[in-house]
Design a protein around this motif. Structure first.
Motif, PDB file in Angstrom:
ATOM      1  N   ALA A 123       0.842  -1.196   0.000  1.00 28.69           N
ATOM      2  CA  ALA A 123       0.000   0.000   0.000  1.00 28.69           C
ATOM      3  C   ALA A 123       0.871   1.237   0.000  1.00 28.69           C
ATOM      4  CB  ALA A 123      -0.926   0.009   1.220  1.00 28.69           C
ATOM      5  N   SER A 124       0.346   2.308  -0.546  1.00 21.56           N
ATOM      6  CA  SER A 124       1.057   3.582  -0.561  1.00 21.56           C
ATOM      7  C   SER A 124       0.050   4.702  -0.328  1.00 21.56           C
ATOM      8  CB  SER A 124       1.767   3.781  -1.905  1.00 21.56           C
ATOM      9  OG  SER A 124       2.523   4.979  -1.911  1.00 21.56           O
ATOM     10  N   LEU A 125       0.418   5.648   0.513  1.00 21.21           N
ATOM     11  CA  LEU A 125      -0.451   6.783   0.821  1.00 21.21           C
ATOM     12  C   LEU A 125       0.323   8.071   0.576  1.00 21.21           C
ATOM     13  CD1 LEU A 125      -3.153   7.831   2.037  1.00 21.21           C
ATOM     14  CD2 LEU A 125      -2.020   7.801   4.264  1.00 21.21           C
ATOM     15  N   PRO A 126      -0.091   8.891  -0.404  1.00 20.37           N
ATOM     16  CA  PRO A 126       0.596  10.168  -0.614  1.00 20.37           C
ATOM     17  C   PRO A 126       0.543  11.023   0.643  1.00 20.37           C
ATOM     18  CG  PRO A 126      -0.871   9.669  -2.456  1.00 20.37           C
ATOM     19  CD  PRO A 126      -1.187   8.669  -1.372  1.00 20.37           C
ATOM     20  N   LEU A 127       1.645  11.688   0.937  1.00 17.79           N
ATOM     21  CA  LEU A 127       1.658  12.579   2.092  1.00 17.79           C
ATOM     22  C   LEU A 127       0.794  13.797   1.802  1.00 17.79           C
ATOM     23  CD1 LEU A 127       5.441  12.529   3.071  1.00 17.79           C
ATOM     24  CD2 LEU A 127       3.559  11.411   4.253  1.00 17.79           C
ATOM     25  N   PRO A 128      -0.011  14.245   2.759  1.00 19.40           N
ATOM     26  CA  PRO A 128      -0.760  15.489   2.563  1.00 19.40           C
ATOM     27  C   PRO A 128       0.199  16.622   2.218  1.00 19.40           C
ATOM     28  CG  PRO A 128      -1.483  14.366   4.554  1.00 19.40           C
ATOM     29  CD  PRO A 128      -0.255  13.641   4.083  1.00 19.40           C
ATOM     30  N   PRO A 129      -0.176  17.500   1.282  1.00 20.43           N
ATOM     31  CA  PRO A 129       0.750  18.565   0.852  1.00 20.43           C
ATOM     32  C   PRO A 129       1.312  19.389   1.999  1.00 20.43           C
ATOM     33  CG  PRO A 129      -1.107  18.437  -0.656  1.00 20.43           C
ATOM     34  CD  PRO A 129      -1.414  17.492   0.480  1.00 20.43           C
ATOM     35  N   ALA A 130       0.472  19.703   2.998  1.00 19.19           N
ATOM     36  CA  ALA A 130       0.970  20.528   4.105  1.00 19.19           C
ATOM     37  C   ALA A 130       2.034  19.778   4.912  1.00 19.19           C
ATOM     38  CB  ALA A 130      -0.187  20.941   5.013  1.00 19.19           C
ATOM     39  N   LEU A 131       1.843  18.478   5.109  1.00 19.88           N
ATOM     40  CA  LEU A 131       2.838  17.693   5.839  1.00 19.88           C
ATOM     41  C   LEU A 131       4.117  17.557   5.022  1.00 19.88           C
ATOM     42  CD1 LEU A 131       3.800  15.913   8.150  1.00 19.88           C
ATOM     43  CD2 LEU A 131       2.546  13.993   7.115  1.00 19.88           C
ATOM     44  N   ARG A 132       3.976  17.304   3.726  1.00 17.77           N
ATOM     45  CA  ARG A 132       5.169  17.212   2.874  1.00 17.77           C
ATOM     46  C   ARG A 132       5.954  18.517   2.920  1.00 17.77           C
ATOM     47  NH1 ARG A 132       7.046  17.961  -2.561  1.00 17.77           N
ATOM     48  NH2 ARG A 132       8.407  16.211  -3.144  1.00 17.77           N
ATOM     49  N   ASP A 133       5.261  19.646   2.806  1.00 27.65           N
ATOM     50  CA  ASP A 133       5.941  20.944   2.843  1.00 27.65           C
ATOM     51  C   ASP A 133       6.666  21.141   4.173  1.00 27.65           C
ATOM     52  OD1 ASP A 133       5.005  21.455   0.298  1.00 27.65           O
ATOM     53  OD2 ASP A 133       3.393  22.810   0.949  1.00 27.65           O
ATOM     54  N   GLU A 134       6.016  20.733   5.265  1.00 28.23           N
ATOM     55  CA  GLU A 134       6.642  20.903   6.576  1.00 28.23           C
ATOM     56  C   GLU A 134       7.863  20.007   6.721  1.00 28.23           C
ATOM     57  OE1 GLU A 134       7.190  22.903   8.790  1.00 28.23           O
ATOM     58  OE2 GLU A 134       5.873  22.638  10.538  1.00 28.23           O
ATOM     59  N   LEU A 135       7.768  18.760   6.282  1.00 29.42           N
ATOM     60  CA  LEU A 135       8.918  17.864   6.370  1.00 29.42           C
ATOM     61  C   LEU A 135      10.092  18.395   5.549  1.00 29.42           C
ATOM     62  CD1 LEU A 135       7.054  14.442   6.122  1.00 29.42           C
ATOM     63  CD2 LEU A 135       8.237  15.343   8.134  1.00 29.42           C
ATOM     64  N   LEU A 136       9.807  18.931   4.382  1.00 34.74           N
ATOM     65  CA  LEU A 136      10.875  19.509   3.566  1.00 34.74           C
ATOM     66  C   LEU A 136      11.455  20.751   4.236  1.00 34.74           C
ATOM     67  CD1 LEU A 136       9.304  19.110   0.013  1.00 34.74           C
ATOM     68  CD2 LEU A 136      11.255  17.849   0.942  1.00 34.74           C
ATOM     69  N   ALA A 137      10.583  21.579   4.822  1.00 35.03           N
ATOM     70  CA  ALA A 137      11.058  22.794   5.489  1.00 35.03           C
ATOM     71  C   ALA A 137      11.944  22.466   6.681  1.00 35.03           C
ATOM     72  CB  ALA A 137       9.863  23.647   5.935  1.00 35.03           C
ATOM     73  N   GLN A 193      11.276   9.899   8.625  1.00 32.33           N
ATOM     74  CA  GLN A 193      11.679  10.832   7.569  1.00 32.33           C
ATOM     75  C   GLN A 193      12.967  11.554   7.969  1.00 32.33           C
ATOM     76  OE1 GLN A 193       9.836  11.162   4.598  1.00 32.33           O
ATOM     77  NE2 GLN A 193      11.740  12.162   3.984  1.00 32.33           N
ATOM     78  N   THR A 194      14.020  11.318   7.229  1.00 33.64           N
ATOM     79  CA  THR A 194      15.296  11.962   7.540  1.00 33.64           C
ATOM     80  C   THR A 194      15.220  13.459   7.262  1.00 33.64           C
ATOM     81  OG1 THR A 194      16.531   9.945   7.020  1.00 33.64           O
ATOM     82  CG2 THR A 194      17.765  12.023   7.024  1.00 33.64           C
ATOM     83  N   VAL A 195      15.592  14.265   8.256  1.00 31.26           N
ATOM     84  CA  VAL A 195      15.655  15.718   8.065  1.00 31.26           C
ATOM     85  C   VAL A 195      17.052  16.278   8.316  1.00 31.26           C
ATOM     86  CG1 VAL A 195      13.205  16.121   8.519  1.00 31.26           C
ATOM     87  CG2 VAL A 195      14.838  16.126  10.427  1.00 31.26           C
ATOM     88  N   ARG A 196      17.914  15.501   8.960  1.00 37.71           N
ATOM     89  CA  ARG A 196      19.326  15.860   9.117  1.00 37.71           C
ATOM     90  C   ARG A 196      20.124  14.573   9.067  1.00 37.71           C
ATOM     91  NH1 ARG A 196      17.032  20.193   9.609  1.00 37.71           N
ATOM     92  NH2 ARG A 196      17.669  22.002  10.837  1.00 37.71           N
ATOM     93  N   HIS A 197      21.219  14.599   8.337  1.00 35.13           N
ATOM     94  CA  HIS A 197      22.093  13.429   8.313  1.00 35.13           C
ATOM     95  C   HIS A 197      23.526  13.933   8.348  1.00 35.13           C
ATOM     96  CE1 HIS A 197      23.304   9.332   7.729  1.00 35.13           C
ATOM     97  NE2 HIS A 197      24.018   9.648   6.657  1.00 35.13           N
ATOM     98  N   ALA A 198      24.131  13.872   9.529  1.00 34.54           N
ATOM     99  CA  ALA A 198      25.474  14.406   9.723  1.00 34.54           C
ATOM    100  C   ALA A 198      26.315  13.418  10.519  1.00 34.54           C
ATOM    101  CB  ALA A 198      25.415  15.757  10.432  1.00 34.54           C
ATOM    102  N   PRO A 199      26.588  12.241   9.954  1.00 38.06           N
ATOM    103  CA  PRO A 199      27.376  11.252  10.706  1.00 38.06           C
ATOM    104  C   PRO A 199      28.766  11.749  11.064  1.00 38.06           C
ATOM    105  CG  PRO A 199      27.125  10.596   8.399  1.00 38.06           C
ATOM    106  CD  PRO A 199      26.194  11.740   8.629  1.00 38.06           C
ATOM    107  N   GLU A 200      29.297  12.678  10.269  1.00 35.50           N
ATOM    108  CA  GLU A 200      30.607  13.237  10.599  1.00 35.50           C
ATOM    109  C   GLU A 200      30.573  14.014  11.905  1.00 35.50           C
ATOM    110  OE1 GLU A 200      28.371  16.297   8.189  1.00 35.50           O
ATOM    111  OE2 GLU A 200      28.656  14.107   8.119  1.00 35.50           O
ATOM    112  N   ASN A 201      29.371  14.442  12.316  1.00 32.61           N
ATOM    113  CA  ASN A 201      29.188  15.109  13.609  1.00 32.61           C
ATOM    114  C   ASN A 201      28.582  14.180  14.654  1.00 32.61           C
ATOM    115  OD1 ASN A 201      30.155  17.636  12.703  1.00 32.61           O
ATOM    116  ND2 ASN A 201      28.174  18.094  11.771  1.00 32.61           N
TER     117      ASN A 201
END
Length: 367
Positions: free
Chosen positions: A36-50, A99-107
């Motif tokens: 199954a796949s469910l598109p993310l609501p536009p407002a949630l997608r925008d927030e995750l990207l922000a 949902q990955t929003v930061r990936h800094a393994p060097e830190n």
């Protein structure tokens, strides 16, 4: 005999949907029972990207986004259970990447927005999450996560590799011990550019890119980024390959950004994905003779055609030829990774991530 029923959930770097699978992991082979796949609501997608960049009130916004994401995940779980005709009590474990929003393994850190306790409460299923942190604590990249699953499902053969064409492209070489690494952007920059200029979440079937013309000066500028020259283990994400990164090249004095039509930039971004994958294969996996592609990019005929040309004589197929739909592979991997946690099986592999030792990936939230 009752099966070993497990659910996997994934919302990748493309940040477009929650993909889920329900599988029976009983020996001798994995059976996919529901997808199954469910598109993310536009407002949630925008927030995750922000949330990928610093902003005001981040802690509250991230917590609320995690709750909303968990609610989307729970809806996917209910769809999977209904399709398979199973109850939550029959499912042994659920794996969720978040949902990955930061990936800094060097830190020494990586951040995935997720609410696994909420998900376990909503679904009544034991939930495994936070798959990356232990590997990072052991000095690893925490990524890519799926090579152990690729080897378990597709077998070990140094002549074969699995290429995931998600937001980021990553390659798993199915030798023993298995190796894997990110190669650079696959769909992420193309999706962002399409959203900015077409108002669409992605370039359907690569049609817009096909109307453009690759700009050699821009492509050379993009490929000159030092990240591409690094040797594995290596991983990346939106922290580097963002629209800001692209504009930093377009805006430099010189021919690379001069009078580039938006469609030409899109064609160049597609070629960036192709060239970075082909270069990584030649430099780090020259013995590979066949590649199985998966992820959303495997459904882009223009991207796949260019990859076939660039990778020749290496044969390019998709995981669908091996019985796994291309958009089910990563979710299936997280079902398998969650079950591996229950077995105490190490799936954080030093040969992949560069960690000091193998680790059991994830943390359990009981039902």
């Amino acid at each position: 005999m009752a099966g070993t029923y497990c659910i996997g959930l994934m919302s990748g770097t493309s940040t477009d949907a929650v993909d889920g699978v329900l599988a029976d992991l009983s020996a001798p082979s994995i059976q996919l029972l529901a997808q199954a796949s469910l598109p993310l609501p536009p407002a949630l997608r925008d927030e995750l990207l922000a949330l990928n960049t610093p902003g005001a009130d981040e802690l509250h916004r991230a917590a609320m986004a995690a709750n909303a994401l968990a609610d989307c995940q729970a809806a996917v779980v209910q769809s999977l259970l209904a399709q398979a005709g199973l109850s939550a009590r029959q499912v042994q474990v659920l794996g969720t990447h978040g949902q990955t929003v930061r990936h800094a393994p060097e830190n020494g850190y990586t951040v995935q927005i997720n609410a696994p306790a909420r998900l376990a409460e909503r679904c009544g299923i034991a939930t495994v999450a936070d798959f990356r942190s232990r590997d990072v604590a052991a000095g690893g990249q925490g990524a890519p996560l799926v090579p152990a699953f690729h080897a378990a499902y597709f077998g070990t053969d140094a002549r074969r590799a699995v290429l995931n064409l998600g937001g980021i492209a990553n390659l798993t070489v199915l030798e023993s011990p298995v190796r894997g690494f990110d190669t650079g952007p696959a769909n992420m920059l193309m999706d962002a550019w399409a959203q900015a200029h077409l108002g669409e979440p992605f370039d359907l079937d690569g049609r817009w890119a096909a109307r453009g013309h690759c700009q050699p000066a821009l492509l050379a500028s993009l490929l000159a980024d030092p990240w591409f020259a690094r040797v594995p283990p290596k991983s990346t994400g939106r922290d580097l390959f963002s629209l800001a990164w692209l504009h930093s090249h377009l805006d430099r004095p010189g021919p690379q950004g001069a009078r580039c039509a938006p469609a030409d930039v899109q064609a160049t971004l597609l070629e960036l994905s192709v060239r970075s994958i082909a270069d990584a294969l030649q430099r780090h996996a020259a013995g590979v003779q066949e590649i199985l592609a998966c992820g959303g990019g495997a459904l882009n005929p223009v991207l796949m055609a260019r990859l076939r040309d660039a990778l020749a004589p290496v044969r390019l197929r998709t995981t669908a030829d091996e019985g796994v739909p291309v958009q089910a592979v990563e979710a299936l991997a997280f079902a398998w990774l969650a079950h591996a946690w229950l077995q105490g099986q190490a799936t954080g592999l030093p040969e992949v991530t560069g960690a000091r030792h193998a680790t059991v990936a994830g943390c359990l939230y009981p039902a």
